[in-house]
Design a protein around this motif. Structure first.
Motif, PDB file in Angstrom:
ATOM      1  N   ILE A 441       0.872  -1.251  -0.242  1.00 52.50           N
ATOM      2  CA  ILE A 441      -0.032   0.198  -0.118  1.00 52.50           C
ATOM      3  C   ILE A 441       0.848   1.278   0.172  1.00 52.50           C
ATOM      4  CG2 ILE A 441      -1.660   1.292   1.051  1.00 52.50           C
ATOM      5  CD1 ILE A 441      -2.477  -1.514   2.404  1.00 52.50           C
ATOM      6  N   PHE A 442       1.591   1.256   0.769  1.00 53.57           N
ATOM      7  CA  PHE A 442       2.658   2.574   1.046  1.00 53.57           C
ATOM      8  C   PHE A 442       3.848   2.742   0.471  1.00 53.57           C
ATOM      9  CE2 PHE A 442      -0.197   2.360   4.775  1.00 53.57           C
ATOM     10  CZ  PHE A 442      -0.965   3.670   4.515  1.00 53.57           C
ATOM     11  N   GLY A 443       4.591   1.369   0.045  1.00 51.65           N
ATOM     12  CA  GLY A 443       5.916   1.450  -0.481  1.00 51.65           C
ATOM     13  C   GLY A 443       6.176   2.286  -1.515  1.00 51.65           C
ATOM     14  N   THR A 444       5.224   2.015  -2.701  1.00 56.67           N
ATOM     15  CA  THR A 444       5.291   2.854  -4.112  1.00 56.67           C
ATOM     16  C   THR A 444       5.258   4.282  -3.878  1.00 56.67           C
ATOM     17  OG1 THR A 444       4.825   0.446  -5.139  1.00 56.67           O
ATOM     18  CG2 THR A 444       4.541   2.742  -6.181  1.00 56.67           C
ATOM     19  N   PHE A 445       4.159   4.572  -2.870  1.00 53.69           N
ATOM     20  CA  PHE A 445       3.835   5.859  -2.480  1.00 53.69           C
ATOM     21  C   PHE A 445       4.899   6.672  -2.132  1.00 53.69           C
ATOM     22  CE2 PHE A 445       2.441   8.920   0.774  1.00 53.69           C
ATOM     23  CZ  PHE A 445       1.887   9.825   0.061  1.00 53.69           C
ATOM     24  N   LEU A 446       5.571   6.170  -1.222  1.00 51.21           N
ATOM     25  CA  LEU A 446       6.834   6.674  -0.263  1.00 51.21           C
ATOM     26  C   LEU A 446       7.825   6.814  -1.375  1.00 51.21           C
ATOM     27  CD1 LEU A 446       6.917   5.213   3.305  1.00 51.21           C
ATOM     28  CD2 LEU A 446       6.736   7.465   2.719  1.00 51.21           C
ATOM     29  N   THR A 447       8.051   5.535  -2.236  1.00 52.12           N
ATOM     30  CA  THR A 447       9.228   5.851  -3.231  1.00 52.12           C
ATOM     31  C   THR A 447       8.948   6.954  -4.256  1.00 52.12           C
ATOM     32  OG1 THR A 447       9.717   3.405  -3.013  1.00 52.12           O
ATOM     33  CG2 THR A 447      10.261   4.542  -5.187  1.00 52.12           C
ATOM     34  N   MET A 448       7.742   7.185  -4.755  1.00 48.46           N
ATOM     35  CA  MET A 448       7.493   8.156  -5.702  1.00 48.46           C
ATOM     36  C   MET A 448       7.598   9.664  -5.021  1.00 48.46           C
ATOM     37  SD  MET A 448       4.070   6.781  -7.842  1.00 48.46           S
ATOM     38  CE  MET A 448       4.273   8.511  -8.672  1.00 48.46           C
ATOM     39  N   ILE A 449       7.118   9.813  -3.721  1.00 48.57           N
ATOM     40  CA  ILE A 449       7.281  10.989  -3.125  1.00 48.57           C
ATOM     41  C   ILE A 449       8.603  11.475  -2.793  1.00 48.57           C
ATOM     42  CG2 ILE A 449       6.820  12.183  -0.878  1.00 48.57           C
ATOM     43  CD1 ILE A 449       4.357  12.195  -2.689  1.00 48.57           C
ATOM     44  N   LEU A 450       9.294  10.459  -2.334  1.00 48.24           N
ATOM     45  CA  LEU A 450      10.985  10.676  -1.915  1.00 48.24           C
ATOM     46  C   LEU A 450      11.875  10.866  -3.221  1.00 48.24           C
ATOM     47  CD1 LEU A 450      11.342   8.343   0.998  1.00 48.24           C
ATOM     48  CD2 LEU A 450      11.128  10.586   1.067  1.00 48.24           C
ATOM     49  N   THR A 451      11.239  10.285  -4.483  1.00 48.32           N
ATOM     50  CA  THR A 451      12.016  10.654  -5.532  1.00 48.32           C
ATOM     51  C   THR A 451      11.590  11.995  -6.377  1.00 48.32           C
ATOM     52  OG1 THR A 451      12.018   8.378  -5.974  1.00 48.32           O
ATOM     53  CG2 THR A 451      12.308   9.797  -8.108  1.00 48.32           C
ATOM     54  N   LEU A 452      10.172  12.421  -6.148  1.00 47.40           N
ATOM     55  CA  LEU A 452       9.656  13.500  -7.146  1.00 47.40           C
ATOM     56  C   LEU A 452      10.159  14.923  -6.021  1.00 47.40           C
ATOM     57  CD1 LEU A 452       6.084  12.077  -8.144  1.00 47.40           C
ATOM     58  CD2 LEU A 452       8.202  12.876  -9.592  1.00 47.40           C
TER      59      LEU A 452
END
Length: 843
Positions: A441-452
């Motif tokens: 649920i949160f893994g991809t979300f955090l990866t995107m936020i911390l990359t963008l």
């Protein structure tokens, strides 16, 4: 399948290993037996056979029985006999039965001229000979039964699968053997090839099983050049290297990409090449589409404004999309290279290229934002449109008068590479931090936020600025006075290609190119590439080595059709050195002409010859064709002037005589001792000069062998190509549920039995005959060069040990001079004979 073999005449039958000819006794031409004839006329040895080939002197015959080739060779070394000794009763493609005559031989004349009457009879493969016995036989008596398994029997479906799934091409088999014996990919950091050799940059020589490598069936030689291991495989070197790279990349296994790259030695240049190179086919295709669109607009087949015509609009979109959104693929490739989540990479790439940036906020000139009179007065977070620089986006800060913004990165490179790298590292980090139960649920979300976040506010803006600087610097170089910058770039371009950084430079130039700025740099890259083609053609014109000539010619096709120069560079011009220098000089001269004519490429186009469509207008297209032609012509001319295929044995040995004299004089050796050494060496060189005819005859011998090798390689390529096609057909047949077992068998049998042994055996036989008839010549030549080298070595050994210099390099020079012909035909590797007084001599 059982093939019965009958005695062709009254004779004695012996084991083939008792044959006096090593080509037969070693079984290199196949299994079989030896016939000692007691009479003159030979009859058919088969119940049914087809005559495939009759040798021109009527002493050797090739038969086909149900797809198996049989060779009957009367006498040893009989190729040199006059044709009246043999009388043939048959022709090619005749059908033969048991009582048919084949040929007649005058055995008395054969013995009178001291030729052996031994008659080898061999067949392809190592099939078992049932009931074979060494003894005397009468004509028509059964000698043996050759048992050929599989050929005519039906097979169950599971047997078909078993027989097919183990198939490997000969290039893959050889690649696996070589890769294993050099110590696998863990023991080398680079593998590449020239026309005849697969080359490895070895890390630990001790791990290389050198002696075992030399014994491999399809290896023609193995040489060391420092830490570079050269495995001589002939014209198939490129295909073998390709299979080795596939093995290393896991193409033949289920190795996870991430795991496969985990221990990879990191290098920025290799990483960037690994990321950028997969995008080149995409850019080439997009360039060709753009070229086609340009041709249609220039010919007025469609309107120049894409919005005026549906077909024109579709063509424009198809061509420009790949070029504009290449960043998405770069982000994907970077993430894949470092082992990250490629699906997140695609989404990040789409976000960073989104055209929605252009439709948010009020788009106005930077001079008129909220009443601001200059860029200094613009507030943080204001949407601007800098008309002068073609930059729009949300204003962050400025560097001088250059506005740094959050914007879309269409046509960019570096920001996407950075995004893919950060994404991979962040993804690994989040997997460690986020519990597995919440990762979905949160893994991809955090990866995107911390990359963008860093891409939006820090790295994206800064890296786009770096990219802008590189692009500006390259364009600035185009404007150097008198074309100095462009000429230097043309001179060095192919050297830059060797480092792999040309992809980075080309991508950087592409940024301004896509915005409509015509490019001299791309035009220069084209003439530099064609100059290397000219160098290759020059070598082809000069060489007498037919194998090299053929394989060098094959490297021209990728260059002319796709703009790919690496096979030609690594295969021809760089190993020869001087053709590379000649080609680079030709490129520099033509690049200056490009500058003088201001011949810029206008729009993206394909590589190779397709690049002509990037030049708008017939006049420019004719001019660039002229430049390409001049580049090729200059390179051919310079190559012919400075490159010699073969060292002059006498002159080259005298060069090292004079070098040694200079060393001895600098070492303060007495004048009479220097003269004594020099005169003794000169005497050895004069012996070389006086035996020019021996060297000439030896070269003729190698040329005759080389011609046959060239034909053999051509046949082997054809055989392997057709074999692979038949294999694919057999695999499809296996999976086809609509085919009967019998139909499947027919297709599989066609694959299993296919070969071109008929053609190969005839050539191998000719080759063996040439070798046998030239034994005395070869021995005489080998003895002579060994004698001269021993003499030169003895003279060097006699020099006072107090004089310190690198004797090995002087001896290498002498060895290279004596082996000049062998070097030309890849029978020897040139030894390092570059003498440096600073390193190789001590006072």
């Amino acid at each position: 399948m059982k093939i019965k073999i009958y005695a062709p005449l009254d004779c004695t039958i012996k084991n083939i290993r008792k044959c006096k000819d090593g080509a037969f006794s070693s079984l290199s031409l196949g299994n079989g037996f030896l016939i000692i004839p007691k009479e003159d006329e030979f009859y058919s040895m088969f119940e049914n056979a087809t005559v495939k080939s009759v040798f021109e002197t009527n002493h050797a015959y090739l038969f086909n029985v149900n797809g198996i080739e049989f060779l009957l060779h009367c006498g040893l070394n009989t190729v040199n006999l006059s044709s009246n000794v043999f009388t043939s009763y048959i022709d090619n493609n005749n059908n033969q039965s048991l009582n048919d005559r084949i040929f007649k031989v005058d055995i008395k004349q054969l013995k009178k001229e001291n030729f052996s009457v031994e008659t080898p009879f061999v067949y392809e493969g190592s099939y078992e000979m049932e009931g074979f016995e060494e003894k005397d036989y009468k004509r028509g008596e059964l000698i043996t039964i050759v048992n050929v398994p599989f050929t005519n029997r039906l097979i169950k479906d599971e047997k078909i699968e078993e027989d097919l799934e183990g198939y490997e091409s000969k290039f893959l088999k050889l690649a696996k053997e070589i890769n294993e014996l050099v110590g696998t990919k863990e023991n080398y950091d680079k593998v590449y090839n020239c026309v005849t050799r697969v080359r490895f940059k070895i890390l630990d020589k001790k791990k290389v099983k050198y002696e075992e490598l030399k014994k491999l069936l399809n290896i023609k030689g193995v040489n060391w050049a420092g830490n570079e291991l050269q495995v001589i495989v002939g014209g198939e070197s490129g295909l073998v290297k390709k299979e080795i790279k596939k093995l290393n990349n896991g193409d033949y296994s289920n190795i996870d990409f991430k795991k496969n790259n985990k221990d990879k030695k990191f290098s920025i240049s290799s990483a960037l090449s690994g990321i950028l190179v997969p995008c080149l086919p995409l850019l080439t295709a997009s360039g060709l589409l753009f070229a086609l669109y340009s041709i249609l607009t220039q010919s007025k087949a469609i309107p120049s404004d894409p919005q005026e015509n549906m077909f024109g609009f579709l063509m424009y979109i198809s061509s420009i999309t790949g070029l504009s959104l290449v960043g998405i693929f770069l982000c994907y490739n970077t993430t894949k290279y470092f082992g990250g989540n490629v699906y997140i990479a695609i989404l990040i790439g789409l976000i960073l290229t989104s055209r929605l940036y252009s439709f948010v906020g009020t788009q106005v000139s930077s001079e008129m934002v909220d009443g601001a009179k200059s860029i200094k007065d613009i507030a943080f977070g204001t949407f601007i449109n800098d008309i002068d620089r073609g930059i729009n986006g949300w204003y962050l800060f400025r560097i001088g008068d250059y506005p740094v913004t959050i914007r879309a990165y269409e046509g960019s490179i570096i920001p996407f590479v950075a995004a893919g790298f950060i994404l991979t590292k962040v993804d690994i980090l989040t997997k460690k931090i986020v519990p597995k139960s919440l990762d979905f649920i949160f893994g991809t979300f955090l990866t995107m936020i911390l990359t963008l976040i860093p891409m939006f506010f820090i790295l994206g803006p800064l890296l786009s600025l770096v990219e802008y600087g590189i692009s500006t610097a390259i364009i600035w170089m185009e404007k150097w006075p008198f074309g100095i910058g462009i000429t230097i770039y043309g001179l060095l371009y192919q050297a830059i290609v060797l480092t792999g950084t040309h992809n980075i430079i080309n991508m950087a130039v592409n940024i301004s190119f896509l915005k409509g700025t015509p490019s001299l740099i791309f035009a220069v890259a084209g003439v530099a590439m064609y100059a290397q083609a000219g160098g290759c053609i020059g070598v082809i014109l000069l060489t007498k080595n037919k194998v090299f000539k053929r394989n060098a010619g094959l490297t021209l096709a990728p260059l002319f059709l796709g703009g790919i120069s690496e096979p030609l560079l690594y295969g021809v011009t760089i190993p020869k050195i001087k053709p590379f220098i000649a080609s680079s000089l030709a490129a520099g001269i033509t690049s200056f002409l490009i500058y003088y004519l201001d011949l810029k490429i206008d729009i993206p186009a394909g590589g190779g010859l397709f690049a002509i469509f990037g030049f708008i207008g017939i006049k420019k297209q004719l001019l660039i064709l002229l430049m390409w032609t001049l580049s090729i012509g200059f390179a051919i001319l310079f190559t012919i002037l400075i490159y010699k295929e073969k060292l002059d044995e006498f002159k080259y040995s005298m060069k090292y005589n004079r070098l040694l004299k200079k060393i001895l004089i600098k070492s303060n050796l007495k004048e009479n001792e220097v003269s004594n050494v020099f005169n003794n060496l000169k005497e050895a060189s004069n012996e070389i000069k006086n035996n020019k005819l021996l060297f000439k005859n030896y070269e003729k011998y190698l040329i005759s062998l080389n011609c046959i090798d060239a034909k053999l390689e051509k046949i082997k390529f054809k055989e392997e190509k057709n074999k692979n096609k038949l294999y694919k057909s057999a695999i499809r047949a296996k999976k086809n549920k609509n085919l009967t077992v019998e139909d499947k068998n027919k297709i599989i049998l066609k694959f299993k039995n296919y070969n071109l042994n008929n053609e190969k055996n005839v050539l191998e036989l000719k080759k063996q005959n040439i070798i046998l008839t030239s034994v005395d010549l070869k021995n005489k030549f080998d003895n002579f060069i060994n004698k001269i080298f021993d003499k030169q070595k003895s003279i060097l050994t006699s020099i006072n040990e107090s004089i310190s210099f690198n004797k090995e390099k002087i001896l290498n020079g002498f060895s290279n001079s004596l082996n000049s012909i062998n070097l030309c035909y890849d029978l020897k590797t040139k030894l390092n004979d570059k003498f440096n007084f600073k390193k190789d001599w001590k006072m």
